[in-house]
Enzyme design. Sequence first.
Site, PDB file in Angstrom:
ATOM      1  N   HIS A   1       0.686  -1.198  -0.025  1.00 14.91           N
ATOM      2  CA  HIS A   1      -0.061   0.069  -0.083  1.00 14.91           C
ATOM      3  C   HIS A   1       0.952   1.266   0.046  1.00 14.91           C
ATOM      4  O   HIS A   1       0.523   2.030  -0.693  1.00 14.91           O
ATOM      5  CB  HIS A   1      -0.967  -0.189   1.340  1.00 14.91           C
ATOM      6  CG  HIS A   1      -1.654   1.322   1.416  1.00 14.91           C
ATOM      7  ND1 HIS A   1      -2.819   1.350   0.804  1.00 14.91           N
ATOM      8  CD2 HIS A   1      -1.593   2.533   2.176  1.00 14.91           C
ATOM      9  CE1 HIS A   1      -3.383   2.757   0.852  1.00 14.91           C
ATOM     10  NE2 HIS A   1      -2.593   2.917   1.951  1.00 14.91           N
ATOM     11  N   GLU A   2       1.954   1.167   0.962  1.00 15.99           N
ATOM     12  CA  GLU A   2       2.620   2.539   0.835  1.00 15.99           C
ATOM     13  C   GLU A   2       3.708   2.736  -0.147  1.00 15.99           C
ATOM     14  O   GLU A   2       3.811   3.942  -0.568  1.00 15.99           O
ATOM     15  CB  GLU A   2       3.524   2.322   2.201  1.00 15.99           C
ATOM     16  CG  GLU A   2       3.130   2.367   3.546  1.00 15.99           C
ATOM     17  CD  GLU A   2       2.563   3.742   4.048  1.00 15.99           C
ATOM     18  OE1 GLU A   2       3.005   5.006   3.367  1.00 15.99           O
ATOM     19  OE2 GLU A   2       1.353   3.778   4.867  1.00 15.99           O
TER      20      GLU A   2
ATOM     21  N   ARG B   1       2.122   6.799  11.299  1.00 11.45           N
ATOM     22  CA  ARG B   1       2.546   8.172  11.621  1.00 11.45           C
ATOM     23  C   ARG B   1       1.262   8.815  12.253  1.00 11.45           C
ATOM     24  O   ARG B   1       0.245   8.630  12.158  1.00 11.45           O
ATOM     25  CB  ARG B   1       2.549   8.975  10.226  1.00 11.45           C
ATOM     26  CG  ARG B   1       3.888   8.635   9.594  1.00 11.45           C
ATOM     27  CD  ARG B   1       3.748   9.054   8.176  1.00 11.45           C
ATOM     28  NE  ARG B   1       4.915   8.533   7.260  1.00 11.45           N
ATOM     29  CZ  ARG B   1       4.919   8.052   6.013  1.00 11.45           C
ATOM     30  NH1 ARG B   1       3.939   8.349   5.370  1.00 11.45           N
ATOM     31  NH2 ARG B   1       6.065   8.028   5.499  1.00 11.45           N
TER      32      ARG B   1
ATOM     33  N   LEU C   1       9.253   4.520   8.435  1.00 13.51           N
ATOM     34  CA  LEU C   1      10.144   3.161   9.103  1.00 13.51           C
ATOM     35  C   LEU C   1      11.068   3.688   9.772  1.00 13.51           C
ATOM     36  O   LEU C   1      11.633   2.811  10.509  1.00 13.51           O
ATOM     37  CB  LEU C   1      10.380   2.622   7.932  1.00 13.51           C
ATOM     38  CG  LEU C   1       9.350   1.792   6.931  1.00 13.51           C
ATOM     39  CD1 LEU C   1      10.050   1.456   5.437  1.00 13.51           C
ATOM     40  CD2 LEU C   1       8.907   0.600   7.724  1.00 13.51           C
ATOM     41  N   GLY C   2      11.417   4.914   9.933  1.00 13.13           N
ATOM     42  CA  GLY C   2      12.578   5.448  10.789  1.00 13.13           C
ATOM     43  C   GLY C   2      12.443   4.921  12.386  1.00 13.13           C
ATOM     44  O   GLY C   2      13.642   4.306  12.742  1.00 13.13           O
ATOM     45  N   LEU C   3      11.538   4.871  13.027  1.00 12.87           N
ATOM     46  CA  LEU C   3      11.615   4.400  14.255  1.00 12.87           C
ATOM     47  C   LEU C   3      11.469   2.984  14.496  1.00 12.87           C
ATOM     48  O   LEU C   3      12.019   2.399  15.543  1.00 12.87           O
ATOM     49  CB  LEU C   3      10.365   5.119  14.955  1.00 12.87           C
ATOM     50  CG  LEU C   3      10.463   6.496  15.690  1.00 12.87           C
ATOM     51  CD1 LEU C   3       9.345   7.174  16.459  1.00 12.87           C
ATOM     52  CD2 LEU C   3      11.908   6.786  16.485  1.00 12.87           C
TER      53      LEU C   3
HETATM   54  P1  ADP Z   1       8.877   9.133   9.706  1.00 20.04           P
HETATM   55  O1  ADP Z   1       9.698   8.641   8.268  1.00 20.04           O
HETATM   56  O2  ADP Z   1       7.392   9.425   9.200  1.00 20.04           O
HETATM   57  O3  ADP Z   1       9.747  10.297  10.208  1.00 20.04           O
HETATM   58  P2  ADP Z   1       9.327   7.541  11.914  1.00 20.04           P
HETATM   59  O4  ADP Z   1       8.976   6.064  12.265  1.00 20.04           O
HETATM   60  O5  ADP Z   1      10.735   8.147  12.371  1.00 20.04           O
HETATM   61  O6  ADP Z   1       8.696   7.737  10.535  1.00 20.04           O
HETATM   62  O7  ADP Z   1       8.302   8.390  12.963  1.00 20.04           O
HETATM   63  C1  ADP Z   1       6.954   7.806  12.827  1.00 20.04           C
HETATM   64  C2  ADP Z   1       6.094   8.961  13.175  1.00 20.04           C
HETATM   65  O8  ADP Z   1       6.210   9.583  14.651  1.00 20.04           O
HETATM   66  C3  ADP Z   1       6.291  10.350  12.273  1.00 20.04           C
HETATM   67  O9  ADP Z   1       5.622  10.345  11.204  1.00 20.04           O
HETATM   68  C4  ADP Z   1       5.765  11.400  13.323  1.00 20.04           C
HETATM   69  O10 ADP Z   1       4.208  11.361  13.282  1.00 20.04           O
HETATM   70  C5  ADP Z   1       6.078  10.843  14.669  1.00 20.04           C
HETATM   71  N1  ADP Z   1       7.248  11.483  15.532  1.00 20.04           N
HETATM   72  C6  ADP Z   1       8.420  11.105  15.529  1.00 20.04           C
HETATM   73  N2  ADP Z   1       9.250  11.764  15.947  1.00 20.04           N
HETATM   74  C7  ADP Z   1       8.280  12.618  16.604  1.00 20.04           C
HETATM   75  C8  ADP Z   1       8.943  13.940  17.382  1.00 20.04           C
HETATM   76  N3  ADP Z   1       9.970  14.235  17.750  1.00 20.04           N
HETATM   77  N4  ADP Z   1       7.673  14.679  17.748  1.00 20.04           N
HETATM   78  C9  ADP Z   1       6.484  14.377  17.113  1.00 20.04           C
HETATM   79  N5  ADP Z   1       6.051  13.507  16.494  1.00 20.04           N
HETATM   80  C10 ADP Z   1       7.138  12.617  16.118  1.00 20.04           C
END
Ligand code: ADP
Length: 251
Positions: free
Chosen positions: A44-45, A203, A217-219
Amino acid sequence: KTRIQSNSNQNDELGQLTNDFNKMAENLELLMTSQKRLLADISHELRSPLTRLQMAAGLAQIHQNDQTGQYLVRIEKEAKTLDDMISDVLKLSRLEAQSQMLSKEYQPFSLVLNPVLSDATFEAKQNNKRLNIVGEQDAEFKYDGQIISSALDNVLRNAIKYANSLITVELKHNKNHLIITISDDGPGVPNNDLKQLFEPFFRVSHSRERNSGGTGLGLAITKHAILAHNGIIELKNQDNSGLSVIISLPI
Ligand code: ADP
């Protein structure tokens, strides 16, 4: 559903085996469901930027003389998003599949921390924000420099993206752990969403718009990277405002 029925007493050997088998079958089903969901999410993404790419390419053909430049910029941007997503999906699946095979080396933590912090300081400045470093800790332990560096980089990039004006990196250590806390003065995250932030593609709604960049996917990658080093990563909303990411690595 695969389950064994047994008439024997739960406590005898056969009963115990039956229980063990049924537990395993249950776990396997859960695993398969989450794999299927991940695959559906990935398809989907990946499809959204691909659709936008195709639309922009189509429009560029129709408006060959006037607006072509603008559509080509969009095509380039969406192609980059797809490229980032594919490399993040690969990173995540590698970390999930073979976290034992990282190339860990015994080295000072400053070796990755210093370059990551100086990049982040530069990026913050470019966005008219400030990065403040509190404490000064170094430790020597066994870690994969590339993986840890990209994990810290992910968290710092988010903090810079969402901060109002200030990002704080606090370095501490106790007997067994190095603790890195990265905080920002942005909007934070609704408490109900905190747990899900580590889920692939999750997100918070305000950053759902297509222009916020990022792959979602970062986190998820960061969490696996920290777990692969037997560390812990936690998220907390600060009392006033902003998010704190606390990473604790065994030393
Ligand atoms: P992205 O590629 O969307 O940054 P992440 O997995 O890194 O993906 O983060 C997932 C979601 O977490 C982000 O889209 C955002 O909604 C939220 N997020 C991450 N870090 C923060 C922060 N420092 N402050 C507020 N929201 C955050």
